[in-house]
Write a protein that holds these residues in place. Sequence first.
Motif: not given
Length: 78
Positions: A62-69, A43-50, A38-40
Amino acid sequence: MEDLQHDIQEQLRELDAEIDLVALEQPSKEALRLFIDYPSGVDLALCERVTMHLNHLRAEYSLEVSSPGPKYGKKENS
């Protein structure tokens, strides 16, 4: 798997057009691992929304949502 990745990216665009599905992995038959950007930042809130937006997938996976770093896609200055 490509069809599933395309479908998920389309669903994420419905949630927010700026969410990018960077990668999709299936570590087991019943699990999906999504890496989003995401451009900004992610964070955890975005992962939860997704996760909540893709809740229908939780019937099969089962879903695991995270950032590539933090360095994903950024050019380093030399």
